[in-house]
Write an enzyme that holds these catalytic residues in place. Structure first.
Site, mmCIF file in Angstrom:
data_model
loop_
_atom_site.group_PDB
_atom_site.id
_atom_site.type_symbol
_atom_site.label_atom_id
_atom_site.label_comp_id
_atom_site.label_asym_id
_atom_site.label_seq_id
_atom_site.Cartn_x
_atom_site.Cartn_y
_atom_site.Cartn_z
ATOM 1 N N CYS A 1 -60.594 -47.624 -60.967
ATOM 2 C CA CYS A 1 -59.462 -47.856 -60.065
ATOM 3 C C CYS A 1 -58.205 -47.104 -60.493
ATOM 4 O O CYS A 1 -57.296 -46.905 -59.680
ATOM 5 C CB CYS A 1 -59.164 -49.353 -59.981
ATOM 6 S SG CYS A 1 -60.566 -50.271 -59.331
ATOM 7 N N HIS B 1 -52.552 -49.879 -56.649
ATOM 8 C CA HIS B 1 -53.979 -49.899 -56.326
ATOM 9 C C HIS B 1 -54.250 -51.179 -55.558
ATOM 10 O O HIS B 1 -53.779 -52.253 -55.936
ATOM 11 C CB HIS B 1 -54.801 -49.859 -57.627
ATOM 12 C CG HIS B 1 -56.209 -50.292 -57.422
ATOM 13 N ND1 HIS B 1 -57.022 -49.725 -56.460
ATOM 14 C CD2 HIS B 1 -56.955 -51.262 -58.012
ATOM 15 C CE1 HIS B 1 -58.192 -50.323 -56.485
ATOM 16 N NE2 HIS B 1 -58.181 -51.256 -57.407
ATOM 17 N N ASN C 1 -60.972 -53.139 -51.290
ATOM 18 C CA ASN C 1 -60.640 -52.386 -52.510
ATOM 19 C C ASN C 1 -61.514 -51.129 -52.532
ATOM 20 O O ASN C 1 -62.732 -51.232 -52.665
ATOM 21 C CB ASN C 1 -60.916 -53.299 -53.713
ATOM 22 C CG ASN C 1 -60.688 -52.621 -55.052
ATOM 23 O OD1 ASN C 1 -60.722 -51.396 -55.169
ATOM 24 N ND2 ASN C 1 -60.474 -53.420 -56.088
HETATM 25 N N1 COA Z 1 -67.333 -66.694 -51.068
HETATM 26 C C1 COA Z 1 -67.271 -68.013 -51.291
HETATM 27 N N2 COA Z 1 -67.195 -68.559 -52.512
HETATM 28 C C2 COA Z 1 -67.183 -67.709 -53.560
HETATM 29 C C3 COA Z 1 -67.246 -66.322 -53.406
HETATM 30 C C4 COA Z 1 -67.333 -65.811 -52.093
HETATM 31 N N3 COA Z 1 -67.377 -64.487 -51.820
HETATM 32 N N4 COA Z 1 -67.196 -65.753 -54.620
HETATM 33 C C5 COA Z 1 -67.093 -66.731 -55.518
HETATM 34 N N5 COA Z 1 -67.108 -67.938 -54.878
HETATM 35 C C6 COA Z 1 -67.024 -69.286 -55.448
HETATM 36 C C7 COA Z 1 -67.428 -69.345 -56.889
HETATM 37 O O1 COA Z 1 -68.822 -69.426 -57.022
HETATM 38 C C8 COA Z 1 -66.728 -70.603 -57.338
HETATM 39 O O2 COA Z 1 -67.500 -71.690 -56.944
HETATM 40 P P1 COA Z 1 -67.599 -73.025 -57.866
HETATM 41 O O3 COA Z 1 -66.190 -73.521 -57.974
HETATM 42 O O4 COA Z 1 -68.524 -73.893 -57.109
HETATM 43 O O5 COA Z 1 -68.143 -72.532 -59.170
HETATM 44 C C9 COA Z 1 -65.447 -70.628 -56.512
HETATM 45 O O6 COA Z 1 -65.658 -69.716 -55.428
HETATM 46 C C10 COA Z 1 -64.233 -70.181 -57.292
HETATM 47 O O7 COA Z 1 -64.581 -69.030 -58.016
HETATM 48 P P2 COA Z 1 -63.568 -68.314 -58.944
HETATM 49 O O8 COA Z 1 -64.228 -67.089 -59.502
HETATM 50 O O9 COA Z 1 -62.971 -69.279 -59.894
HETATM 51 O O10 COA Z 1 -62.485 -67.931 -57.842
HETATM 52 P P3 COA Z 1 -61.140 -67.177 -58.038
HETATM 53 O O11 COA Z 1 -60.059 -67.988 -57.474
HETATM 54 O O12 COA Z 1 -60.961 -66.625 -59.415
HETATM 55 O O13 COA Z 1 -61.331 -65.949 -57.040
HETATM 56 C C11 COA Z 1 -61.747 -63.618 -57.137
HETATM 57 C C12 COA Z 1 -62.333 -65.001 -57.277
HETATM 58 C C13 COA Z 1 -62.852 -62.610 -57.477
HETATM 59 C C14 COA Z 1 -61.303 -63.422 -55.699
HETATM 60 C C15 COA Z 1 -60.542 -63.509 -58.090
HETATM 61 O O14 COA Z 1 -60.905 -63.876 -59.382
HETATM 62 C C16 COA Z 1 -59.972 -62.138 -58.107
HETATM 63 O O15 COA Z 1 -59.462 -61.661 -57.122
HETATM 64 N N6 COA Z 1 -60.003 -61.464 -59.267
HETATM 65 C C17 COA Z 1 -59.565 -60.100 -59.374
HETATM 66 C C18 COA Z 1 -60.620 -59.231 -58.789
HETATM 67 C C19 COA Z 1 -60.167 -57.821 -58.608
HETATM 68 O O16 COA Z 1 -59.075 -57.557 -58.201
HETATM 69 N N7 COA Z 1 -61.074 -56.910 -58.899
HETATM 70 C C20 COA Z 1 -60.839 -55.534 -58.734
HETATM 71 C C21 COA Z 1 -59.982 -55.043 -59.844
HETATM 72 S S1 COA Z 1 -59.742 -53.347 -59.708
#
Ligand code: COA
Length: 330
Positions: free
Chosen positions: A113, A257, A287
């Site tokens: 990224c 980004h 993204n």
């Molecule tokens: N749809 C529905 N539920 C989902 C899911 C999806 N696509 N992906 C994950 N979940 C669930 C998980 O399994 C978890 O369930 P549980 O509570 O029963 O275990 C719940 O949602 C919460 O998951 P969690 O990972 O704690 O959520 P979060 O609030 O951290 O959000 C992201 C997840 C990935 C959206 C978040 O962590 C994020 O945006 N991180 C940065 C990612 C990023 O920017 N990456 C690129 C960098 S260049």
């Protein structure tokens, strides 16, 4: 003093629009979840016959046209991608051939990224030192063919999209252009966001065991990524401003980004900036990794959000972890 300025921009996204509702037919997710956690409503996926450079070519054509240059004017190609057409050689070589560039250098860089800002930094050094007058920097990604579209991969696959952006950096003696670039990495966090296979540690490199174990999918610890991103973005933006003695309120636009809308909003809050100082189009494209900043830059220009004399910051964070910024006087 010679500086590099952005003389042309362009971008392309494939035709096919994929909604959150469509993803919800493939895995256990929902428009509400994706919108609330990421801000993303749609992304574009490439057609089966399209490869990474097929997305890059129209972006490059637009950038050349905007710069009023032709392929013969370009001295060097920098191609940032984490999803190249082939493992080897780099996509820059395929682009050189496809577009009929002369026998100029073509350098692929894989800084995920942060790849585009790293590419701008490399081009800037060549132009400042007088080695080159016009350098093409491309960020292009075709992620959709390597997303795990099942419940297991849903945390990653709902985030990414395909697309390409390109800029031409040209030499100028005027008081404008790239003022400075700032590049960082911290490899101890590599495994929080990585693509493990194919790997040089396995023999043979491509093997069924890795595929059966899902090691060929991008793996992400979303919480760790989030936690570091909201610290590193503001840090590197401040670093770029301080290096040039520019205050945040002199900046007209920050192009981060497009990782996640929640990350951008949190970065704005930590900087003490209004959230619309940070450009956002992740709602429409998801993204697009190395492509997201040049796509956003090209769109911001089309929307007249940048005028001559404006200070613009490009800022990136991603796998590595890597992070980077460029301060530009437009
Ligand atoms: N749809 C529905 N539920 C989902 C899911 C999806 N696509 N992906 C994950 N979940 C669930 C998980 O399994 C978890 O369930 P549980 O509570 O029963 O275990 C719940 O949602 C919460 O998951 P969690 O990972 O704690 O959520 P979060 O609030 O951290 O959000 C992201 C997840 C990935 C959206 C978040 O962590 C994020 O945006 N991180 C940065 C990612 C990023 O920017 N990456 C690129 C960098 S260049």
């Amino acid at each position: 003093m010679t500086r590099a300025y952005i003389s042309g921009t362009g971008f392309y996204v494939p035709e096919r629009v994929v909604t959150n509702a469509e993803l919800a037919t493939l895995m256990n997710t929902s428009d509400e979840w994706i919108t609330a956690r990421t801000g993303i409503k749609t992304r574009h996926f490439a057609a089966p016959e399209e490869g990474t450079i097929d997305l890059a070519v129209p972006a490059v054509e637009q950038a050349l046209e905007a710069a009023a240059l032709t392929v013969g004017d370009i001295d060097f190609i920098i191609f940032a991608t984490s999803s190249p057409d082939h493992y080897a050689p780099g996509s820059g070589c395929f682009l050189q051939d496809r577009m009929g560039f002369g026998e100029i250098g073509a350098l692929d860089i894989r800084v995920q990224c942060s790849g585009f800002v790293y590419g701008v930094s490399i081009a800037d050094q060549y132009i400042r030192t007088g080695s080159f007058r016009n350098v093409l920097v491309i960020g292009a990604e075709l992620q959709s063919t390597n997303l795990n579209m099942t419940d297991e991969g849903r945390d990653v696959s709902v985030i990414f999209g395909d697309g390409a952006g390109a800029v031409v950096l040209s030499a100028t003696e005027e008081d404008r252009g790239i003022l400075s670039t700032h590049l960082h990495s911290e490899g101890k966090h590599a495994k929080h966001l990585w693509l493990e296979a194919a790997s040089s540690y396995t023999q043979p490199r491509f093997n069924k065991e890795d595929i059966d174990a899902g090691r060929h999918w991008l793996q992400m610890d979303g919480r760790e990524v989030f936690r570091h991103a909201v610290v590193r973005f503001p840090e590197v933006i401040r670093e770029a401003l301080e290096a040039n003695d520019i205050a945040l309120d002199q900046v007209q636009l920050i192009i981060p980004h497009q990782a996640n809308l929640r990350i951008s909003n949190e970065v704005a809050r930590r900087l003490g900036a209004p959230s619309d100082l940070l450009y956002s189009n992740i709602q429409r494209y998801g993204n697009t990794t190395a492509a997201s900043i040049p796509i956003a830059l090209a769109e911001a220009l089309r929307e007249d959000k940048i005028a001559p004399g404006d200070y613009v910051v490009l800022a990136a964070f991603g796998s590595g972890f890597t992070w980077a910024a460029a301060l530009i006087k437009w």
